[in-house]
Design a protein around this motif. Structure first.
Motif, short mmCIF file in Angstrom:
data_model
loop_
_atom_site.label_atom_id
_atom_site.label_comp_id
_atom_site.label_asym_id
_atom_site.label_seq_id
_atom_site.Cartn_x
_atom_site.Cartn_y
_atom_site.Cartn_z
N GLN A 1 12.44 -56.98 -12.73
CA GLN A 1 12.73 -56.41 -11.27
C GLN A 1 14.33 -55.87 -11.42
N VAL A 2 14.17 -54.38 -10.88
CA VAL A 2 15.16 -53.58 -10.81
C VAL A 2 16.04 -54.07 -9.63
N GLN A 3 17.38 -54.36 -9.94
CA GLN A 3 18.01 -54.53 -8.73
C GLN A 3 19.69 -54.43 -9.22
N LEU A 4 20.59 -54.37 -8.01
CA LEU A 4 21.87 -54.36 -8.36
C LEU A 4 22.53 -55.56 -7.42
N VAL A 5 23.42 -56.29 -7.98
CA VAL A 5 24.08 -57.35 -7.29
C VAL A 5 25.60 -57.37 -7.23
N GLU A 6 26.23 -57.07 -6.21
CA GLU A 6 27.51 -57.23 -6.00
C GLU A 6 27.99 -58.52 -5.91
N SER A 7 29.19 -58.41 -6.29
CA SER A 7 30.12 -60.07 -6.04
C SER A 7 31.69 -59.50 -5.95
N GLY A 8 32.52 -60.41 -5.53
CA GLY A 8 33.85 -60.17 -5.57
C GLY A 8 34.31 -59.86 -4.23
N GLY A 9 33.94 -59.88 -3.13
CA GLY A 9 34.44 -59.56 -2.02
C GLY A 9 35.05 -60.63 -1.63
N GLY A 10 35.81 -60.47 -0.27
CA GLY A 10 36.47 -61.77 0.63
C GLY A 10 37.45 -61.15 1.34
N LEU A 11 38.14 -62.02 1.69
CA LEU A 11 39.36 -61.90 2.70
C LEU A 11 40.50 -61.79 2.05
N VAL A 12 41.26 -60.66 2.15
CA VAL A 12 42.61 -60.53 1.48
C VAL A 12 43.66 -60.10 2.44
N GLN A 13 44.89 -60.33 2.21
CA GLN A 13 45.91 -59.82 2.87
C GLN A 13 46.24 -58.32 2.58
N PRO A 14 46.97 -57.65 3.62
CA PRO A 14 47.23 -56.35 3.36
C PRO A 14 48.05 -56.33 1.85
N GLY A 15 47.94 -55.34 1.17
CA GLY A 15 48.85 -55.28 -0.09
C GLY A 15 48.57 -55.98 -1.13
N GLY A 16 47.22 -56.84 -0.93
CA GLY A 16 46.77 -57.56 -1.94
C GLY A 16 45.61 -56.75 -2.86
N SER A 17 45.06 -57.50 -3.83
CA SER A 17 43.93 -56.82 -4.46
C SER A 17 42.68 -57.75 -4.75
N LEU A 18 41.74 -56.93 -5.08
CA LEU A 18 40.51 -57.66 -5.17
C LEU A 18 39.70 -56.86 -6.15
N ARG A 19 38.70 -57.36 -7.04
CA ARG A 19 38.09 -56.57 -8.11
C ARG A 19 36.58 -57.00 -7.73
N LEU A 20 35.77 -55.84 -7.46
CA LEU A 20 34.53 -56.03 -7.37
C LEU A 20 33.57 -55.92 -8.41
N SER A 21 32.50 -56.68 -8.54
CA SER A 21 31.47 -56.32 -9.74
C SER A 21 30.03 -56.15 -9.17
N CYS A 22 29.56 -55.40 -10.04
CA CYS A 22 28.24 -54.95 -9.72
C CYS A 22 27.37 -55.03 -10.90
N ALA A 23 26.42 -56.03 -10.97
CA ALA A 23 25.63 -56.48 -12.09
C ALA A 23 24.28 -55.45 -12.00
N ALA A 24 23.80 -54.93 -12.89
CA ALA A 24 22.51 -54.34 -12.93
C ALA A 24 21.35 -54.94 -13.74
N SER A 25 20.08 -55.10 -13.19
CA SER A 25 19.23 -55.61 -14.06
C SER A 25 17.99 -54.70 -14.11
N GLY A 26 17.09 -54.70 -14.93
CA GLY A 26 15.81 -54.01 -15.00
C GLY A 26 16.00 -52.76 -16.07
N ARG A 27 16.96 -52.83 -16.74
CA ARG A 27 17.05 -51.81 -17.88
C ARG A 27 17.49 -50.35 -17.14
N ILE A 28 18.15 -50.33 -16.21
CA ILE A 28 18.37 -48.98 -15.39
C ILE A 28 19.95 -48.58 -15.88
N PHE A 29 20.73 -49.42 -16.08
CA PHE A 29 21.99 -49.35 -16.20
C PHE A 29 22.55 -48.09 -16.93
N ASN A 30 21.97 -48.04 -18.39
CA ASN A 30 22.36 -47.08 -19.22
C ASN A 30 22.12 -45.50 -18.91
#
Length: 113
Positions: A1-30
């Protein structure tokens, strides 16, 4: 199954940092240029950044210097490091596989004190 799944979002104060991730499945990434887009409430989806398999990155000019896109081809994952976040960065962030035209479900980022 081909899909993209994001993670890492949330609530952060101004000036802060976040790192989002997106994992791909289904041999499409490359075979795909991977991108991040975002959609704020009441606004259209807009381009944030994209990166080729070889690591060449492009950004929306207004976000250069604060956001960094990267990818780990061995893990089929693309990242978005967001620093010095502002209230106006609040949005749902979506991962996109350009060649296959696939979108992830989105992850909410809220910047608020």
């Amino acid at each position: 199954q081909v899909q993209l799944v994001e993670s890492g979002g949330g609530l952060v104060q101004p000036g802060g940092s976040l790192r989002l991730s997106c994992a791909a499945s289904g041999r499409i990434f490359n075979r795909n240029i991977m991108g991040w887009y975002r959609q704020a409430p009441g606004k259209e989806r807009e381009f944030v950044a994209r990166i080729t398999y070889g690591g060449i990155a492009n950004y929306d000019d207004s976000l250069k210097g604060r956001f960094t896109i990267s990818r780990d081809n061995a893990k089929d994952t693309v990242y978005l490091q967001m620093n010095s976040l502002k209230n106006e960065d609040t949005a749902v962030y979506y991962c996109h596989a350009l060649q296959d035209g696939i979108w992830g479900q989105g992850t909410q980022v809220t910047v608020s004190s």
